[in-house]
Scaffold this motif. Structure first.
Motif, mmCIF file in Angstrom:
data_model
loop_
_atom_site.group_PDB
_atom_site.id
_atom_site.type_symbol
_atom_site.label_atom_id
_atom_site.label_comp_id
_atom_site.label_asym_id
_atom_site.label_seq_id
_atom_site.Cartn_x
_atom_site.Cartn_y
_atom_site.Cartn_z
ATOM 1 N N PHE A 185 207.204 28.391 -8.394
ATOM 2 C CA PHE A 185 206.230 28.164 -9.472
ATOM 3 C C PHE A 185 204.865 27.791 -8.907
ATOM 4 N N ILE A 186 204.853 26.990 -7.855
ATOM 5 C CA ILE A 186 203.579 26.591 -7.244
ATOM 6 C C ILE A 186 202.839 27.803 -6.685
ATOM 7 N N LEU A 187 203.562 28.670 -5.979
ATOM 8 C CA LEU A 187 202.923 29.875 -5.428
ATOM 9 C C LEU A 187 202.488 30.834 -6.548
ATOM 10 N N THR A 188 203.253 30.889 -7.607
ATOM 11 C CA THR A 188 202.912 31.779 -8.720
ATOM 12 C C THR A 188 201.560 31.427 -9.324
ATOM 13 N N VAL A 189 201.326 30.128 -9.587
ATOM 14 C CA VAL A 189 200.074 29.740 -10.259
ATOM 15 C C VAL A 189 198.889 29.681 -9.303
ATOM 16 N N THR A 190 199.142 29.414 -8.025
ATOM 17 C CA THR A 190 198.022 29.321 -7.088
ATOM 18 C C THR A 190 197.622 30.671 -6.525
ATOM 19 N N LYS A 191 198.579 31.555 -6.320
ATOM 20 C CA LYS A 191 198.310 32.878 -5.753
ATOM 21 C C LYS A 191 198.254 33.977 -6.817
ATOM 22 N N LEU A 192 198.553 33.593 -8.073
ATOM 23 C CA LEU A 192 198.604 34.547 -9.190
ATOM 24 C C LEU A 192 199.516 35.739 -8.853
ATOM 25 N N SER A 193 200.665 35.393 -8.285
ATOM 26 C CA SER A 193 201.648 36.416 -7.927
ATOM 27 C C SER A 193 203.011 35.750 -7.766
ATOM 28 N N VAL A 194 204.039 36.339 -8.364
ATOM 29 C CA VAL A 194 205.385 35.800 -8.209
ATOM 30 C C VAL A 194 205.877 36.116 -6.799
ATOM 31 N N PRO A 195 206.292 35.099 -6.034
ATOM 32 C CA PRO A 195 206.706 35.348 -4.645
ATOM 33 C C PRO A 195 207.957 36.218 -4.561
ATOM 34 N N PRO A 196 208.019 37.150 -3.631
ATOM 35 C CA PRO A 196 209.179 38.041 -3.477
ATOM 36 C C PRO A 196 210.314 37.349 -2.738
ATOM 37 N N ASP A 197 210.893 36.334 -3.357
ATOM 38 C CA ASP A 197 211.971 35.565 -2.726
ATOM 39 C C ASP A 197 213.306 36.069 -3.265
ATOM 40 N N ALA A 198 214.082 36.675 -2.410
ATOM 41 C CA ALA A 198 215.343 37.288 -2.834
ATOM 42 C C ALA A 198 216.362 36.258 -3.318
ATOM 43 N N SER A 199 216.179 34.998 -2.914
ATOM 44 C CA SER A 199 217.160 33.980 -3.274
ATOM 45 C C SER A 199 216.944 33.410 -4.673
ATOM 46 N N LEU A 200 215.820 33.756 -5.314
ATOM 47 C CA LEU A 200 215.562 33.273 -6.668
ATOM 48 C C LEU A 200 216.428 34.048 -7.658
ATOM 49 N N LEU A 201 216.913 33.342 -8.673
ATOM 50 C CA LEU A 201 217.777 33.964 -9.675
ATOM 51 C C LEU A 201 216.945 34.752 -10.686
ATOM 52 N N PRO A 202 217.530 35.754 -11.343
ATOM 53 C CA PRO A 202 216.792 36.562 -12.320
ATOM 54 C C PRO A 202 216.120 35.724 -13.406
ATOM 55 N N GLY A 203 216.822 34.691 -13.896
ATOM 56 C CA GLY A 203 216.238 33.835 -14.928
ATOM 57 C C GLY A 203 215.016 33.077 -14.423
ATOM 58 N N GLN A 204 215.077 32.621 -13.168
ATOM 59 C CA GLN A 204 213.943 31.912 -12.576
ATOM 60 C C GLN A 204 212.754 32.854 -12.424
ATOM 61 N N LEU A 205 213.019 34.065 -11.974
ATOM 62 C CA LEU A 205 211.940 35.047 -11.805
ATOM 63 C C LEU A 205 211.302 35.400 -13.144
ATOM 64 N N THR A 206 212.127 35.506 -14.187
ATOM 65 C CA THR A 206 211.592 35.804 -15.521
ATOM 66 C C THR A 206 210.642 34.711 -15.980
ATOM 67 N N ARG A 207 211.038 33.442 -15.790
ATOM 68 C CA ARG A 207 210.169 32.322 -16.186
ATOM 69 C C ARG A 207 208.884 32.313 -15.374
ATOM 70 N N MET A 208 208.966 32.657 -14.097
ATOM 71 C CA MET A 208 207.764 32.698 -13.262
ATOM 72 C C MET A 208 206.811 33.794 -13.721
ATOM 73 N N HIS A 209 207.357 34.930 -14.123
ATOM 74 C CA HIS A 209 206.504 36.009 -14.642
ATOM 75 C C HIS A 209 205.838 35.586 -15.953
ATOM 76 N N GLU A 210 206.557 34.829 -16.785
ATOM 77 C CA GLU A 210 205.970 34.325 -18.030
ATOM 78 C C GLU A 210 204.837 33.354 -17.737
ATOM 79 N N VAL A 211 205.069 32.461 -16.769
ATOM 80 C CA VAL A 211 204.030 31.507 -16.370
ATOM 81 C C VAL A 211 202.835 32.235 -15.773
#
Length: 281
Positions: A116-142
């Motif tokens: 979440f920190i990288l998403t809002v500071t870099k304006l990009s969801v980090p390509p971390d394979a270990s993140l769950l689909p639900g977490q990635l969805t919330r990051m894209h919403e943020v």
């Protein structure tokens, strides 16, 4: 080995609403974090909220007012999340002024915070394979919310350039809270960005004089507008008892001093001007 705490529940609605008023920033993520700067002190546990690109730290989960905050908009990088001997997960935020160590209950939680920190500071969801689909969805919403917030702030700052200022303004050093906006635009700026301040100096409706728009949190939010008349080399504030001052900056200073600092000039910022907490120069 310490047993990880259960997933923390959000603060009660009333407290969450109070924090929203105080910070003026949208809530993106929250939970307990242990914090330490520059590896020179013990970790301290805070209830932590990520709002916009600012981390707000609360001594108590139910405290309406934060005890510390840190603007992370200038984040340069973050280390990988790594477990410690107690099963907690640590990572370090690298900022221009120094480092900030953060520790979450477990690796999954640490990776979520970092994401979440990288998403809002870099304006990009980090390509971390270990993140769950639900977490990635919330990051894209943020990410979409933060992009819209940045656009709105940019629109507000451009508004002062797109409108004509009163002729005298070209000969005057304008206060930082002057924006060439309409009354309605000033109201929207004050309502949507309370963390930026609560007082705007703007052109008057006749385009020859000025006006002060203020928003105060009393029993309920209160909006007021005052005329500022230009007369020769002086300015007259239209109150019950007229006040004459020598400059527009003195107009602003008058309102600040008369309210013991409760009124603050509205200044749009991409990051806080104050020294970041926890970091040393």
């Amino acid at each position: 080995r310490e047993r990880p705490e259960e997933t923390p529940q959000p603060a009660p609605r009333q407290i969450s609403q109070e924090r929203q008023k105080i910070t003026g920033l949208p809530l993106y993520f929250q939970g307990f974090l242990s914090v330490r700067h520059s590896r020179c002190q013990e970790f301290r546990v805070y209830w932590t909220e990520l709002r916009g690109t600012v981390l707000f730290f609360y001594d108590d989960k139910k405290a309406p007012t934060y005890s510390q905050k840190l603007d992370i908009s200038t984040l340069t990088s973050a280390t990988n999340v790594y477990p410690d001997e107690n099963g907690s997960a640590q990572f370090i935020l690298m900022l221009p002024n120094g480092e900030l160590e953060l520790k979450a209950n477990n690796c999954e939680c640490g990776k979520e915070w970092k994401g979440f920190i990288l998403t809002v500071t870099k304006l990009s969801v980090p390509p971390d394979a270990s993140l769950l689909p639900g977490q990635l969805t919330r990051m894209h919403e943020v990410l979409e919310k933060e992009k819209k917030r940045r656009i709105m702030l940019n629109d507000c700052s451009r508004a002062s350039l797109n409108r004509k200022s009163p002729p005298s303004s070209t000969l005057t050093t304008m206060p930082v809270c002057f924006y060439a906006v309409s009354r309605q635009e000033a109201i929207e700026m004050l309502e949507k960005n309370p963390s930026c301040g609560n007082m705007i100096l703007r052109p008057g409706s006749d385009s020859k004089n000025y006006a002060i728009s203020i928003r105060q949190e009393l029993a309920a939010p209160c909006l007021k507008h005052y005329k500022v008349m230009s007369k020769g080399t002086s300015y007259i504030i239209e109150l019950e008892r007229r006040v004459t001052v020598p400059s527009l900056q003195d107009v602003v200073n008058y309102f600040v001093s008369q309210t013991q600092g409760n009124l603050k000039p509205f200044v749009i910022q991409t990051h806080a001007e104050e020294e970041p907490v926890f970091l040393k120069q």
